[in-house]
Design an enzyme around this catalytic site. Structure first.
Site, mmCIF file in Angstrom:
data_model
loop_
_atom_site.group_PDB
_atom_site.id
_atom_site.type_symbol
_atom_site.label_atom_id
_atom_site.label_comp_id
_atom_site.label_asym_id
_atom_site.label_seq_id
_atom_site.Cartn_x
_atom_site.Cartn_y
_atom_site.Cartn_z
ATOM 1 N N TYR A 101 0.863 -1.191 0.000
ATOM 2 C CA TYR A 101 0.000 0.000 0.000
ATOM 3 C C TYR A 101 0.892 1.232 0.000
ATOM 4 O O TYR A 101 1.863 1.303 0.768
ATOM 5 C CB TYR A 101 -0.902 0.003 1.234
ATOM 6 N N GLU A 189 -3.286 7.548 -4.368
ATOM 7 C CA GLU A 189 -3.166 6.251 -3.690
ATOM 8 C C GLU A 189 -2.928 5.124 -4.684
ATOM 9 O O GLU A 189 -3.572 5.082 -5.737
ATOM 10 C CB GLU A 189 -4.457 5.973 -2.904
#
Ligand code: GDP
Ligand code: MN
Length: 387
Positions: A101, A189
């Site tokens: 992530y 993101e």
């Protein structure tokens, strides 16, 4: 404004972040053509403005032509969290060794952007954040200084990334931060950022949120807005110059000024919260609102079928309360609402405004002298108990 995955990945690619090079399809036949260009296997991905597509069955790896047909057919038209899938992205499929992530987000409390990363990326990231918060690493970025190499190395080390990938990780993190700054994003993101079996680092998913107040200087991004993927009431509000956010309560709120709007919402919760009653929306009609804007706001509020009462709270400043009152009555006659409306006027010409409301003798239109009284009446009305 939220961008679709394929739009975010397009911007990532432009700035030098490696992404799979695929294309968007709106029909099964188009998906087949793209898959033929790319070669099997491909991954077929729903393009809707929400996360959790993987868990909802909206992301599938197709290894045969039949599977391309089957998955594209299933995903196109599928509903994911109330959104219909109109488009799929067809990407070359990656062989995933690890999912990471990586994001840059605005931390309002810290007053600066923050680089966030975890070695446990993928569809369970929310669960990881909840169960294992220590697995989420944060590095704050000084906007004057930018993101330093030592900071990305700190993060790479903290997530136990093998050294061989530190340089690629640093490049991607720096480019992700550049992408955030240059596009006036509030979030960029990548989840997952994968290491492939071949040892490459690739952004398989992309999410970007752009600051609406900066869209005027990003015409190319503003043009990416997908009206079919947005809430209809929010689209109409934006077009009327009204700030509107739909919520889940029963009391529609029409207020001038964002701060007063928040206070008004809090008051409905204060008096209604125990009974599960609260605000149906945030709505700021802004300064100098004329009758047509008041009518537009009323229509938008009433388009929400959860609304049981409407609370109008206007503090007259440059906008005179008597003008708002006239506008309200005009709007009322145009929209003909069938739920009680409670109106509180204060400030410039409030007395005249109240007189106009009273003289109009409209059923289901109630005046209130204070915000407390208005909120209490709106809660009563939402419960069906206001006579
Ligand atoms: P999200 O669920 O909306 O976040 O959609 P993602 O694009 O993140 O995809 C969800 C999951 O599908 C990823 O975490 C991967 O595990 C898997 N996935 C996505 N693309 C590929 C791919 O190219 N190959 C493989 N094997 N899995 C993929
Ligand atoms: Mn994802």
């Amino acid at each position: 404004m939220n961008l679709h995955e394929h739009q975010a990945k397009g911007l990532f690619s432009k700035i030098g972040i490696p992404v799979p090079i695929g294309r968007v399809a709106t029909t099964v036949d188009e998906a087949l053509v793209i898959a033929q260009d790319i070669g099997l296997p491909v991954v077929i991905k729903a393009q809707v403005l929400t996360g959790g597509r993987g868990k909802a069955g909206g992301v599938k790896v197709a290894r045969t032509w039949d599977e391309v047909r089957e998955y594209a057919g299933k995903i196109l038209g599928m509903m994911i969290k109330d959104l219909i899938v109109h488009k799929v992205l067809v990407d070359p499929a990656a062989n995933i060794a690890q999912e990471i992530y990586l994001a840059v987000a605005m931390d309002r409390q810290a007053g600066r952007p923050v680089l966030i990363s975890s070695s446990e990326g993928g569809v369970e990231i929310e669960q990881v954040a909840h169960d294992k918060p220590e697995a989420i690493i944060r590095e704050y970025i000084d906007p004057q200084l930018g993101l330093h190499d030592y900071q990305t190395r700190n993060v790479a080390s903290a997530i136990n990334l093998p050294r061989a990938h530190w340089r690629a990780f640093g490049d991607i993190a720096r480019n992700l931060y550049r992408c955030y700054v240059e596009n006036d994003a509030t979030l960029t993101e990548i989840n997952p950022l994968v290491i492939t079996n071949e040892g490459q680092m690739v952004a398989l998913d992309g999410k970007m949120v752009i600051d609406d107040n900066a869209l005027y200087r990003h015409k190319d991004i503003a043009a990416m807005r997908d009206l079919t993927a947005e809430d209809e009431a929010e689209t109409r509000a934006r077009e009327a110059g009204i700030a509107y956010v739909k919520l889940n309560g029963q009391i529609g709120c029409m207020v001038n000024g964002a701060g007063l709007a928040m206070t008004t919402m809090d008051m409905t919760k204060l008096y209604g919260g125990a009974d599960g009653i609260g605000p149906a929306n945030f709505l700021d009609i802004g300064g100098g609102a004329q009758a047509d804007k008041v009518a537009a706001a009323l229509r938008i509020i009433l388009s929400d079928s959860n609304v049981r009462s409407v609370l109008i709270n206007i503090f007259g400043g440059i906008t005179r309360a008597d003008e708002v009152a006239r506008g309200m009555i005009q709007a009322y006659n145009e929209v003909k609402p069938d739920v009680p409306i409670i109106i509180r006027l204060a400030g410039t010409n409030a007395d005249e405004g109240r007189e106009i409301i009273n003289d109009a003798q409209i059923p289901y239109l109630f005046g209130a002298a204070t915000l407390t009284e208005a909120a209490q009446k709106a809660v009563q009305a939402a419960k069906g108990a206001l006579a």
